[in-house]
Scaffold this motif. Structure first.
Motif, PDB file in Angstrom:
ATOM      1  N   ASP B 318       0.822  -1.222   0.000  1.00  0.00           N
ATOM      2  CA  ASP B 318       0.000   0.000   0.000  1.00  0.00           C
ATOM      3  C   ASP B 318       0.853   1.268   0.000  1.00  0.00           C
ATOM      4  O   ASP B 318       0.778   2.100  -0.911  1.00  0.00           O
ATOM      5  N   THR B 319       1.676   1.401   1.035  1.00  0.00           N
ATOM      6  CA  THR B 319       2.433   2.639   1.219  1.00  0.00           C
ATOM      7  C   THR B 319       3.376   2.886   0.048  1.00  0.00           C
ATOM      8  O   THR B 319       3.512   4.012  -0.441  1.00  0.00           O
ATOM      9  N   ASP B 320       4.025   1.819  -0.398  1.00  0.00           N
ATOM     10  CA  ASP B 320       4.978   1.935  -1.494  1.00  0.00           C
ATOM     11  C   ASP B 320       4.298   2.454  -2.768  1.00  0.00           C
ATOM     12  O   ASP B 320       4.794   3.363  -3.426  1.00  0.00           O
ATOM     13  N   VAL B 321       3.154   1.886  -3.101  1.00  0.00           N
ATOM     14  CA  VAL B 321       2.465   2.299  -4.329  1.00  0.00           C
ATOM     15  C   VAL B 321       2.005   3.745  -4.219  1.00  0.00           C
ATOM     16  O   VAL B 321       2.204   4.555  -5.140  1.00  0.00           O
ATOM     17  N   ARG B 322       1.422   4.110  -3.090  1.00  0.00           N
ATOM     18  CA  ARG B 322       0.927   5.480  -2.964  1.00  0.00           C
ATOM     19  C   ARG B 322       2.065   6.494  -2.955  1.00  0.00           C
ATOM     20  O   ARG B 322       1.958   7.581  -3.495  1.00  0.00           O
ATOM     21  N   LYS B 323       3.177   6.087  -2.354  1.00  0.00           N
ATOM     22  CA  LYS B 323       4.343   6.971  -2.325  1.00  0.00           C
ATOM     23  C   LYS B 323       4.882   7.187  -3.751  1.00  0.00           C
ATOM     24  O   LYS B 323       5.197   8.310  -4.153  1.00  0.00           O
ATOM     25  N   ARG B 324       4.932   6.110  -4.523  1.00  0.00           N
ATOM     26  CA  ARG B 324       5.470   6.239  -5.887  1.00  0.00           C
ATOM     27  C   ARG B 324       4.501   6.995  -6.798  1.00  0.00           C
ATOM     28  O   ARG B 324       4.923   7.757  -7.669  1.00  0.00           O
ATOM     29  N   LEU B 325       3.199   6.769  -6.587  1.00  0.00           N
ATOM     30  CA  LEU B 325       2.218   7.560  -7.359  1.00  0.00           C
ATOM     31  C   LEU B 325       2.424   9.049  -7.105  1.00  0.00           C
ATOM     32  O   LEU B 325       2.379   9.873  -8.016  1.00  0.00           O
ATOM     33  N   LEU B 326       2.668   9.382  -5.835  1.00  0.00           N
ATOM     34  CA  LEU B 326       2.819  10.786  -5.464  1.00  0.00           C
ATOM     35  C   LEU B 326       4.148  11.342  -5.971  1.00  0.00           C
ATOM     36  O   LEU B 326       4.213  12.438  -6.532  1.00  0.00           O
ATOM     37  N   GLU B 327       5.212  10.580  -5.776  1.00  0.00           N
ATOM     38  CA  GLU B 327       6.541  11.125  -6.093  1.00  0.00           C
ATOM     39  C   GLU B 327       6.839  11.112  -7.582  1.00  0.00           C
ATOM     40  O   GLU B 327       7.447  12.039  -8.108  1.00  0.00           O
TER      41      GLU B 327
END
Lengths: 370, 370
Positions: B318-327
């Motif tokens: 979860d966190t990894d995907v959302r972080k990469r979507l954002l960054e």
């Protein structure tokens, strides 16, 4: 419903009791496209606001934050978090906002002991002493800058008495913040709220608040839940200061952008210079008004530089003059509240509105319309 | 403290549970220089907002206004004004926001009867019937669009049951307002609150609220004072609707400018077309996600078009995907709340963010980062 057109407002000169004028940089910052309220960049904006709020309040309190609602909600935040049913609260009243604090404290179920002073004068030390004698209230609350009367209340001696009685010292600094000396740590203030729309010169809608460790201790040893969920600091503090920055409510992102820029402008000017400017423009206004025969309500040494309460001269119609100032000159000044309605004008020189050109414009316009 | 620089934020694509993106016209309106909160021109702005809020809520309720704080304060406004200590309140809970209503009702001293449904499903009619049997509660409160689960709760039958039990029907429409059908009068809703930062696409910080005559009657026959002074409608209503427009608190002028313009944009599009657009973009997203093997949490007929709750596929962090979507892509989507943390994503298609290009961008970016 008929079609509602594009908004068309006049360009007002804001010299009432707030909102004050807002610097174009603040308006521009506010118009920045939004980011999410949990975006790491927004948490950075919150951190910046917290640091600058601490600096402008002259405090190191870690629990320094912004309530997502106007000053009245800041007032309610301080009282609902510290008071529980049956607690004693000494509330000092020398105008509308002291009364409002008493009203809120009563709604918290507190037993309110009122210390009153005639409107237009500060609370007397001996009256505070008398109220605290043989009592150990939970809080003593007082207004630093009474916006309804223009009185600057000296705080240091009352703080000392409050501490000696074992109570928390709660201060309303809505109108003084960023316009006059306000030293949270040095003056021993335990809980304080302000607003953004006065001497900070950001739009209305937010309330900076700070709590001392003693206030946090009282908060953390409550026996009952805080009656307001929205203002419950046991929850809100995790969004502002928690390790995890937990979601509580959706922060007003754009208003926070504006506040951040307004705080930067305050620090660029410097607190000391800003206070001097407020004093200087008050003196300019005072001299002009006195030349016109207009008298201040408050004795000189207790006057607020940013909120000038003056007596409406005999035979002059309050509403008529304010209406003509607004319609002919686009200048807003404030009327009196409560018993001062129709008897007092309140002229604001706050933040961006504390300006020599504003003073000169108002004096000339007043001469014309009176 | 080190010098704090000019604010620099990234240009985000806002596809979380709010705030949604804001039209440039709204940002521009918000940046209009301020006028006073009691200026006749500002009272006109309030009148325009009231009229457009009535139209968008499909109600003629004279007590339709805006709370000067976010949706959670709107929730608290409805409950603290209607409930008194000892009152019975039936609260329907099928997610975070139903729980929050129960929490607030308890802080009002109400006796709370909970009707619960599994998260991701709506409240069942028969459970409501059972709760109301042999009871005459003061209110029944329910969330129309559960932002934590993506469920659209049918309201009409529950409204009928509530009326039959002699209770007021209180509705949370924070996420549905301006994005899906919401008929306050036709559906017999007595008190309703929403937020500005979802399908209305104004910045967060305000909460539109409406009260029916039956709700006003309950308010006016209270035996105790409303526990919140800031949210006390017996006072606030005089600022919004009184003959004298009495000062209560300083309204958030700039946020109201923004709301006015956002409402104009909604009415220019038309409610029916706006709802169709929200449905159409949901379908586009749904087809794309299903092609990727991503499954919705909620059965199709109860899905919110503006808030898509989907299960995070096995093995995806979860966190990894959302972080990469954002960054990498500057796209924000929301994580799960409470028991759904780490298990669910919440993809918002609200107001300006409900857009085919947004959907296509997100689908492409998700394919890349997953």
């Amino acid at each position: 419903m008929g079609k509602i057109d594009e908004m068309k407002t006049s360009t007002r000169v804001l010299m009432g009791p707030g909102p004050s004028e807002v610097h174009p940089r603040v308006l521009r910052a506010m118009a920045t496209p939004l980011i999410g309220h949990l975006d790491p960049e927004f948490l950075g904006v919150m951190d910046d606001i917290k640091a600058m709020t601490q600096e402008t309040l002259q405090t190191k309190n870690p629990l320094t934050f912004v309530v997502s609602a106007p000053g009245s909600a800041g007032m309610e935040t301080c009282l609902v978090n510290l008071l529980e049913p049956g607690d004693e609260a000494v509330i000092c009243i020398h105008g509308v906002f002291g009364n409002r604090m008493a009203e809120i404290a009563e709604r918290c179920g507190a037993k309110v002991i009122k210390v009153e002073a005639e409107w237009g004068t500060p609370i007397k030390i001996e009256d505070v002493e008398r109220a605290l004698k043989n009592r150990s209230p939970k809080v003593l609350a007082i207004v630093h800058a009474e916006t309804s009367t223009g009185v600057l209340q000296p705080l240091e001696e009352i703080s000392r008495l409050t501490k000696a009685a074992g109570a928390l010292f709660v201060v309303d600094a809505v109108t003084s913040y960023c316009g006059a000396e306000l030293k949270v740590d040095e003056w021993g203030i335990d809980a304080l709220y302000s607003g953004t729309q006065k001497c900070l010169s950001a739009p209305p809608g937010l309330s900076p608040v700070t709590f001392s460790q003693a206030a946090i201790d009282v908060l953390e040893s409550r026996k009952t839940k805080v009656q307001s969920w929205f203002l419950d600091l046991t929850l809100v503090k995790n969004y502002w200061a928690g390790a995890k920055r937990a979601y509580h409510h959706t922060a007003p992102v754009s208003a926070m952008y504006a506040m951040r820029e307004a705080l930067r402008i305050v620090l660029e000017e410097g607190l000391a210079d800003r206070f001097k400017r407020h004093q200087r423009n008050y003196e300019l206004l005072r001299d002009g008004l006195e030349n016109m025969g207009i008298k201040y309500l408050v004795e000189e040494k207790y006057r607020l530089p940013m909120l000038n309460a003056v007596r409406i001269p005999e035979g002059v119609d309050d509403t008529d003059v304010r209406k003509r100032l607004l319609e002919k000159y686009n200048i807003e000044i404030g009327g009196g509240l409560g018993p001062f309605a129709g008897k007092v004008w309140r002229i604001g020189l706050m933040g961006e509105s504390s300006d020599a050109n504003h003073v000169n414009m108002l004096l000339a316009a007043l001469k014309d319309v009176m």
